[in-house]
Scaffold this motif. Structure first.
Motif, PDB file in Angstrom:
ATOM      1  N   ALA A 212      49.346 -10.473 -15.146  1.00 35.48           N
ATOM      2  CA  ALA A 212      48.971 -10.744 -13.537  1.00 35.48           C
ATOM      3  C   ALA A 212      49.665  -9.952 -12.666  1.00 35.48           C
ATOM      4  O   ALA A 212      50.781  -9.444 -12.849  1.00 35.48           O
ATOM      5  N   ILE A 213      49.109 -10.098 -11.340  1.00 29.44           N
ATOM      6  CA  ILE A 213      49.908  -9.385 -10.420  1.00 29.44           C
ATOM      7  C   ILE A 213      49.790 -10.342  -9.033  1.00 29.44           C
ATOM      8  O   ILE A 213      48.722 -11.200  -8.974  1.00 29.44           O
ATOM      9  N   ILE A 214      51.030 -10.650  -8.616  1.00 27.95           N
ATOM     10  CA  ILE A 214      51.042 -11.478  -7.522  1.00 27.95           C
ATOM     11  C   ILE A 214      51.370 -10.738  -6.206  1.00 27.95           C
ATOM     12  O   ILE A 214      52.000  -9.669  -6.226  1.00 27.95           O
ATOM     13  N   MET A 215      50.562 -11.337  -5.284  1.00 28.69           N
ATOM     14  CA  MET A 215      50.583 -10.545  -3.756  1.00 28.69           C
ATOM     15  C   MET A 215      50.880 -11.687  -2.921  1.00 28.69           C
ATOM     16  O   MET A 215      50.516 -13.079  -2.994  1.00 28.69           O
ATOM     17  N   LEU A 216      51.820 -11.332  -2.006  1.00 32.50           N
ATOM     18  CA  LEU A 216      52.157 -12.151  -0.831  1.00 32.50           C
ATOM     19  C   LEU A 216      52.452 -11.531   0.470  1.00 32.50           C
ATOM     20  O   LEU A 216      52.340 -10.233   0.506  1.00 32.50           O
ATOM     21  N   SER A 217      52.892 -12.068   1.371  1.00 40.73           N
ATOM     22  CA  SER A 217      53.269 -11.637   2.653  1.00 40.73           C
ATOM     23  C   SER A 217      54.784 -12.056   2.929  1.00 40.73           C
ATOM     24  O   SER A 217      55.440 -11.509   2.064  1.00 40.73           O
ATOM     25  N   LYS A 218      54.980 -12.593   3.926  1.00 38.65           N
ATOM     26  CA  LYS A 218      56.631 -13.119   4.221  1.00 38.65           C
ATOM     27  C   LYS A 218      57.083 -14.487   3.502  1.00 38.65           C
ATOM     28  O   LYS A 218      58.141 -14.389   3.008  1.00 38.65           O
ATOM     29  N   PHE A 219      56.169 -15.418   3.431  1.00 36.94           N
ATOM     30  CA  PHE A 219      56.420 -16.721   2.670  1.00 36.94           C
ATOM     31  C   PHE A 219      56.782 -16.362   1.373  1.00 36.94           C
ATOM     32  O   PHE A 219      55.535 -15.972   0.586  1.00 36.94           O
ATOM     33  N   ASP A 220      57.722 -16.741   0.574  1.00 34.26           N
ATOM     34  CA  ASP A 220      57.993 -16.245  -0.845  1.00 34.26           C
ATOM     35  C   ASP A 220      58.240 -17.534  -1.532  1.00 34.26           C
ATOM     36  O   ASP A 220      58.442 -17.165  -2.860  1.00 34.26           O
ATOM     37  N   HIS A 221      57.847 -18.818  -1.141  1.00 31.23           N
ATOM     38  CA  HIS A 221      58.210 -20.063  -2.043  1.00 31.23           C
ATOM     39  C   HIS A 221      57.610 -20.006  -3.289  1.00 31.23           C
ATOM     40  O   HIS A 221      57.925 -20.208  -4.399  1.00 31.23           O
TER      41      HIS A 221
ATOM     42  N   GLN B 145      44.309   0.526  -7.634  1.00 31.38           N
ATOM     43  CA  GLN B 145      44.706   1.535  -8.533  1.00 31.38           C
ATOM     44  C   GLN B 145      45.878   0.528  -9.578  1.00 31.38           C
ATOM     45  O   GLN B 145      45.942   0.935 -10.569  1.00 31.38           O
ATOM     46  N   ILE B 146      46.717  -0.164  -8.780  1.00 35.35           N
ATOM     47  CA  ILE B 146      47.670  -0.902  -9.230  1.00 35.35           C
ATOM     48  C   ILE B 146      47.103  -1.783 -10.372  1.00 35.35           C
ATOM     49  O   ILE B 146      47.549  -1.982 -11.760  1.00 35.35           O
ATOM     50  N   ILE B 147      45.964  -2.665 -10.027  1.00 38.25           N
ATOM     51  CA  ILE B 147      45.446  -3.663 -11.205  1.00 38.25           C
ATOM     52  C   ILE B 147      45.020  -2.707 -12.209  1.00 38.25           C
ATOM     53  O   ILE B 147      45.049  -3.126 -13.548  1.00 38.25           O
ATOM     54  N   THR B 148      44.356  -1.569 -12.167  1.00 37.85           N
ATOM     55  CA  THR B 148      43.809  -0.790 -13.220  1.00 37.85           C
ATOM     56  C   THR B 148      45.048  -0.309 -14.028  1.00 37.85           C
ATOM     57  O   THR B 148      44.988  -0.477 -15.204  1.00 37.85           O
ATOM     58  N   ASP B 149      46.147   0.309 -13.487  1.00 38.29           N
ATOM     59  CA  ASP B 149      47.061   0.932 -14.146  1.00 38.29           C
ATOM     60  C   ASP B 149      47.974  -0.210 -14.754  1.00 38.29           C
ATOM     61  O   ASP B 149      48.462   0.054 -15.910  1.00 38.29           O
ATOM     62  N   THR B 150      48.005  -1.515 -14.355  1.00 44.12           N
ATOM     63  CA  THR B 150      48.853  -2.221 -15.069  1.00 44.12           C
ATOM     64  C   THR B 150      48.039  -3.162 -16.069  1.00 44.12           C
ATOM     65  O   THR B 150      48.637  -3.805 -17.011  1.00 44.12           O
ATOM     66  N   GLY B 151      46.685  -2.864 -16.043  1.00 43.81           N
ATOM     67  CA  GLY B 151      45.827  -3.705 -16.908  1.00 43.81           C
ATOM     68  C   GLY B 151      45.969  -5.398 -16.535  1.00 43.81           C
ATOM     69  O   GLY B 151      45.473  -6.122 -17.269  1.00 43.81           O
ATOM     70  N   ALA B 152      46.073  -5.531 -15.339  1.00 42.70           N
ATOM     71  CA  ALA B 152      46.027  -7.057 -14.723  1.00 42.70           C
ATOM     72  C   ALA B 152      45.005  -7.670 -14.977  1.00 42.70           C
ATOM     73  O   ALA B 152      43.787  -7.204 -14.530  1.00 42.70           O
ATOM     74  N   GLU B 153      44.648  -8.862 -15.317  1.00 40.57           N
ATOM     75  CA  GLU B 153      43.510  -9.617 -15.625  1.00 40.57           C
ATOM     76  C   GLU B 153      43.517 -10.542 -14.643  1.00 40.57           C
ATOM     77  O   GLU B 153      42.372 -11.528 -14.685  1.00 40.57           O
ATOM     78  N   LEU B 154      44.562 -11.031 -13.857  1.00 42.70           N
ATOM     79  CA  LEU B 154      44.427 -12.226 -12.939  1.00 42.70           C
ATOM     80  C   LEU B 154      45.238 -11.571 -11.491  1.00 42.70           C
ATOM     81  O   LEU B 154      46.352 -10.814 -11.645  1.00 42.70           O
TER      82      LEU B 154
END
Length: 285
Positions: free
Chosen positions: A91-100, A158-167
């Motif tokens: 998986a890949i996690i995406m966020l802005s400023k709030f990191d909780h 491209q990051i999703i493709t390179d990492t093979g992330a499925e979520l």
């Protein structure tokens, strides 16, 4: 012993459970858990079966199971998948400023309570870089402006493709993804929204809720579609609001709620407990 999960949906008709059960027996597998639901409104049948090898000395291959099940799936015109439960979801996690939510997911992955491997973290701000680096996870700072949005999404893809992330997990990522982006990953992007959808959409739902004098605030985790905050809902939860709570108090309570709801949704997805039913979800908790 190996464990697998069979997830399927199809038009409801007699014989589905009997046929699937016979396949499981003939494959030398044992049922650990079985859930099913027939929706009379859509006419579709949904099923999740957790399986294990009946004999530890017998080798069962995921590819062989898929090949053997194909004739059954074709006869019932099923949408289906068989998952090897020893394999975590990348998986890949995406966020802005709030990191909780990020902090909570990092902890749950580190302690093994989520069947997920975090392949990368992406943010349009650089504030979480140190936190992510401590976990030895790649961090990508991709700023987004109206002029760079298309290029930024190309980098993300491209990051999703390179990492093979499925979520892809939007853990308070405060950017609206394009329709082209969301259409590229149907049922693979989960967002946490800090309100009880469909009420109080947008960037400041707690302020909206405060001025309306609500007695409950909620959080909603849902799959992302091109329609803003209207994708199929996976999990929701509410917490009470007292009359003496400030907006700041509500935000604090809401953030704890968001962590819990996001974790429930990610767990359901990575344990393959969710099936899409038109604009809704069937979640076998």
């Amino acid at each position: 012993m190996k464990t697998f999960t069979l997830l399927l949906s199809c038009i409801d008709r007699p014989g589905i459970v009997a046929t699937v059960s016979s396949f499981i027996h003939q494959a030398g597998l044992n049922i650990l858990e079985s859930n099913q639901f027939g929706d009379p409104k859509t006419g579709r049948f949904f099923m999740r079966v957790a399986l294990t090898t009946a004999d530890a000395s017998v080798e069962v291959n995921q590819g062989d199971l898929k090949e053997k099940f194909k004739s059954i799936s074709d006869s019932f015109e099923m949408d289906w998948q068989i998952f090897d439960m020893s394999v975590n979801t990348p998986a890949i996690i995406m966020l802005s400023k709030f990191d909780h939510c990020l902090v909570d997911l990092l902890y749950r992955c580190r302690t093994g309570t989520l069947k997920m491997d975090i392949a990368a973290v992406i943010s349009n701000h650089d504030t979480s870089r140190e936190l992510v680096a401590r976990e030895n996870i790649p961090f990508h700072h991709i700023p987004v402006t109206p002029d760079t949005k298309q290029a930024a999404e190309a980098q993300i893809k491209q990051i999703i493709t390179d990492t093979g992330a499925e979520l892809v997990i939007l853990a308070r990522y405060m950017q609206i993804l394009s329709a082209e982006m969301t259409d590229s990953y149907p049922g693979q992007i989960i967002n946490i929204h800090h309100s009880f959808l469909p009420s109080f959409k947008g960037a400041e739902p707690y302020s909206q809720a405060y001025h309306r004098g609500v007695k409950m605030i909620g959080a909603t985790a849902h799959y992302v579609t091109p329609n803003l905050d209207e994708g199929p809902i996976i999990a929701q939860q509410v917490v009470p609001v007292r009359h003496d709570m400030s907006v700041e108090n509500m935000i604090g309570a809401g953030q704890e709620n968001e962590q819990s709801v996001m974790a429930r949704a990610v767990r359901a997805h990575t344990e393959h407990r969710i099936l899409l039913n038109e604009g809704k979800t069937v979640v076998f908790d």
